[in-house]
Design an enzyme around this catalytic site. Structure first.
Site, mmCIF file in Angstrom:
data_model
loop_
_atom_site.group_PDB
_atom_site.id
_atom_site.type_symbol
_atom_site.label_atom_id
_atom_site.label_comp_id
_atom_site.label_asym_id
_atom_site.label_seq_id
_atom_site.Cartn_x
_atom_site.Cartn_y
_atom_site.Cartn_z
ATOM 1 N N GLN A 89 2.193 -5.852 -3.132
ATOM 2 C CA GLN A 89 2.535 -5.906 -1.704
ATOM 3 C C GLN A 89 3.874 -5.171 -1.460
ATOM 4 O O GLN A 89 4.231 -4.323 -2.255
ATOM 5 C CB GLN A 89 2.591 -7.352 -1.178
ATOM 6 C CG GLN A 89 1.239 -8.031 -1.099
ATOM 7 C CD GLN A 89 0.821 -8.696 -2.400
ATOM 8 O OE1 GLN A 89 1.611 -9.364 -3.018
ATOM 9 N NE2 GLN A 89 -0.413 -8.535 -2.795
ATOM 10 N N LYS A 137 2.209 2.226 -5.134
ATOM 11 C CA LYS A 137 2.900 1.732 -6.354
ATOM 12 C C LYS A 137 2.084 2.024 -7.599
ATOM 13 O O LYS A 137 2.626 2.358 -8.643
ATOM 14 C CB LYS A 137 3.136 0.218 -6.257
ATOM 15 C CG LYS A 137 4.099 -0.190 -5.168
ATOM 16 C CD LYS A 137 4.230 -1.690 -5.085
ATOM 17 C CE LYS A 137 3.025 -2.400 -4.525
ATOM 18 N NZ LYS A 137 2.727 -2.129 -3.109
ATOM 19 N N GLY A 165 -4.210 -4.227 -4.686
ATOM 20 C CA GLY A 165 -5.221 -3.321 -5.219
ATOM 21 C C GLY A 165 -4.595 -1.973 -5.436
ATOM 22 O O GLY A 165 -3.991 -1.423 -4.522
ATOM 23 N N HIS A 166 -4.661 -1.485 -6.642
ATOM 24 C CA HIS A 166 -4.102 -0.170 -6.936
ATOM 25 C C HIS A 166 -5.238 0.811 -7.136
ATOM 26 O O HIS A 166 -6.101 0.588 -7.974
ATOM 27 C CB HIS A 166 -3.298 -0.203 -8.235
ATOM 28 C CG HIS A 166 -2.025 -0.972 -8.113
ATOM 29 N ND1 HIS A 166 -1.311 -1.040 -6.960
ATOM 30 C CD2 HIS A 166 -1.340 -1.678 -9.030
ATOM 31 C CE1 HIS A 166 -0.234 -1.770 -7.166
ATOM 32 N NE2 HIS A 166 -0.232 -2.178 -8.407
ATOM 33 N N ASP A 218 0.806 -1.228 0.000
ATOM 34 C CA ASP A 218 0.000 0.000 0.000
ATOM 35 C C ASP A 218 0.835 1.272 0.000
ATOM 36 O O ASP A 218 0.436 2.288 0.557
ATOM 37 C CB ASP A 218 -0.974 0.031 1.206
ATOM 38 C CG ASP A 218 -1.795 -1.233 1.291
ATOM 39 O OD1 ASP A 218 -2.249 -1.699 0.242
ATOM 40 O OD2 ASP A 218 -1.965 -1.777 2.403
HETATM 41 P P1 IMP Z 1 -2.703 -12.778 1.658
HETATM 42 O O1 IMP Z 1 -1.751 -12.168 0.686
HETATM 43 O O2 IMP Z 1 -4.140 -12.513 1.312
HETATM 44 O O3 IMP Z 1 -2.425 -14.234 1.914
HETATM 45 O O4 IMP Z 1 -2.510 -12.051 3.075
HETATM 46 C C1 IMP Z 1 -1.323 -12.180 3.838
HETATM 47 C C2 IMP Z 1 -0.919 -10.865 4.486
HETATM 48 O O5 IMP Z 1 -0.510 -9.955 3.477
HETATM 49 C C3 IMP Z 1 -2.073 -10.165 5.229
HETATM 50 O O6 IMP Z 1 -1.532 -9.494 6.354
HETATM 51 C C4 IMP Z 1 -2.572 -9.148 4.233
HETATM 52 O O7 IMP Z 1 -3.198 -8.045 4.849
HETATM 53 C C5 IMP Z 1 -1.278 -8.751 3.561
HETATM 54 N N1 IMP Z 1 -1.469 -8.248 2.191
HETATM 55 C C6 IMP Z 1 -1.721 -8.975 1.083
HETATM 56 N N2 IMP Z 1 -1.824 -8.175 0.012
HETATM 57 C C7 IMP Z 1 -1.625 -6.928 0.437
HETATM 58 C C8 IMP Z 1 -1.565 -5.648 -0.219
HETATM 59 O O8 IMP Z 1 -1.707 -5.521 -1.436
HETATM 60 N N3 IMP Z 1 -1.304 -4.586 0.578
HETATM 61 C C9 IMP Z 1 -1.086 -4.704 1.916
HETATM 62 N N4 IMP Z 1 -1.115 -5.866 2.559
HETATM 63 C C10 IMP Z 1 -1.378 -6.971 1.827
#
Ligand code: IMP
Length: 425
Positions: A221, A16, A40-41, A13
């Site tokens: 991420q 990017k 998510g952008h 977040d």
């Molecule tokens: P997962 O990727 O859904 O398996 O989640 C694993 C961890 O990564 C969790 O703490 C999510 O909140 C975090 N996470 C996954 N994608 C994002 C993102 O795009 N931005 C911020 N945190 C993320």
């Protein structure tokens, strides 16, 4: 010609999407290489807000090729919804502008059921089925895009493990499992629609490189959510550091010239896990309110805190960043003093790098530097020289501590709220 990887330098977040969207102007191919629709952008173009989860933000520009590489896990339903929504908004989405790797793994309906039923309190996953899809990939029982577009292969591969999954979902997780025939029918239909987009994307990339085109790799991420180097197990299920771009796109490291790390002027995190500089007080609330810190994917409020140089040094090093983009600097206006963590302390031991041992985090003390803040609203500043002196000092401090130049400074969500200090392409 430049080939550049853009990665998040914190816990995701970082903004990017906006930076990639700006850089896309000069790139020919924009490539996603890991993660899935957990990302998510949010892009603000004119008065329009567009949220993209899978398709690289390059799709909003004319004549660009957007690639979803083999390292990405794809929810076909989400991808098609995104294609339909973009098309409805007048963007050109066709096999000429979007290519999907035939080797990318598919997020299946049962992956989402499993993710939901299993987690979500501990890691706080996005519940999108990302982890279970990568698990099946590593277990070598995943369904790939090449299977999705061949109904007979799809049936064969679903058949092979359906009973085992049914048992796990209904008996262990004690939730309802997707029904096989209905699932097959729906996936076959989705596969048929996606078929024209599916190809060997690494060949496409190779051809583009040989033709002298510029590649922009769009990370999802952030480095501290990396499966190997992040705050394990509070991480995502893919590698988010720059090195992952090569594997996830199908290109060797000698082709990359630059790595741009995107970093907020403060820190946020969604989901569980260590966050040493977290502010659980009014100041944290203020950052959340002023920064609009709510997840683009899940809408969850983000945890907010001071800048953490220990966590940033870690990702800067792991991705061998050549440049930084600092985002959301405008959110810090009005704070008298800015605190920045420079080290962690456990007893008498001072640590300047991230410990692997998660048990240490609850007892860490933080070593902070304090820098003077600024009052001025930054949202209309166009030139670096016009930033308040304390603001420039904050940037210079970050550059000095991280050993990386801040090439881009973002002072708002719109495209023109950006100060470019160095052209990167
Ligand atoms: P997962 O990727 O859904 O398996 O989640 C694993 C961890 O990564 C969790 O703490 C999510 O909140 C975090 N996470 C996954 N994608 C994002 C993102 O795009 N931005 C911020 N945190 C993320």
């Amino acid at each position: 010609m430049a080939n550049m990887i853009v990665v998040g330098a914190q816990w995701g977040d970082e903004g990017k999407g906006k930076v990639v969207d700006l850089l896309t102007e000069k790139a020919d191919l924009i490539i996603r290489f890991q993660g899935g629709n957990n990302a998510g952008h949010t892009l603000v173009i004119g008065e329009n807000k567009v949220i993209l989860h899978l398709i690289p933000s390059g799709i909003l520009h004319r004549d660009k090729v957007c690639i979803i590489g083999s390292g990405v896990v794809i929810d076909p339903e989400i991808l098609l919804t995104e294609i339909d929504e973009l098309t409805a908004k007048g963007h050109h989405v066709s096999p000429e502008t979007v290519a999907i790797s035939d080797r990318a793994h598919v997020i299946m309906p049962y992956h989402k059921v499993i993710d939901h039923a299993r987690d979500t309190e501990r890691i706080g996953t996005t519940g999108r089925g990302i982890g279970p899809a990568y698990e099946d990939k590593a277990r070598r029982i995943g369904i790939r895009m090449i299977d999705l577009i061949h109904p007979e292969l799809l049936r064969q591969k679903i058949d092979a493990h359906y009973d085992e999954r049914l048992e796990y979902i209904t008996k262990v997780l004690k939730v309802k499992a997707p029904q096989k025939e209905a699932m097959l029918e729906q996936l076959t239909m989705l596969g048929e629609r996606l078929k024209p987009f599916v190809t060997d994307t690494s060949l496409l990339i190779d051809k583009a490189v040989k033709a002298g085109k510029s590649l922009l790799f769009e990370g999802a991420q952030g480095g501290n959510l990396d499966m190997d180097y992040g705050t394990y197990p509070f991480v995502t299920s893919s590698n988010t550091v720059a090195g992952a771009a090569c594997v996830g796109a199908g290109i060797g490291p000698t082709m990359i010239n630059k790595v741009l790390g995107i970093c907020k002027a403060y820190t946020t995190r969604v989901g569980g896990g260590p966050f040493p500089t977290e502010l659980s007080d009014e100041l944290g609330e203020r950052l959340r309110a002023f920064g609009g810190e709510y997840g683009a994917t899940t809408g969850r409020p983000r945890r907010c805190g001071w800048l953490d140089l220990v966590a940033l040094r870690h990702t800067t090093r792991l991705s061998s960043m050549t440049h930084l983009a600092i985002t959301k600097l405008d959110v810090l206006s009005g704070l008298e003093t800015l605190k920045v963590a420079t080290a962690y302390k456990a007893g008498d031991t001072v640590m300047e790098s991230m410990p692997a041992d998660l048990e240490m985090f609850p007892n860490l003390e933080l070593v902070y530097d304090e820098l003077p803040g600024w009052e001025e609203n930054l949202s209309q500043v166009k030139n670096y020289a016009d930033l308040p002196p304390n603001c420039r000092a904050y940037i210079a401090y970050m550059e000095e501590k991280l050993g990386v130049k801040a090439a881009i400074i973002s002072v708002g969500s719109k495209r023109d709220q950006t100060i470019i200090r160095e052209e990167l392409f």
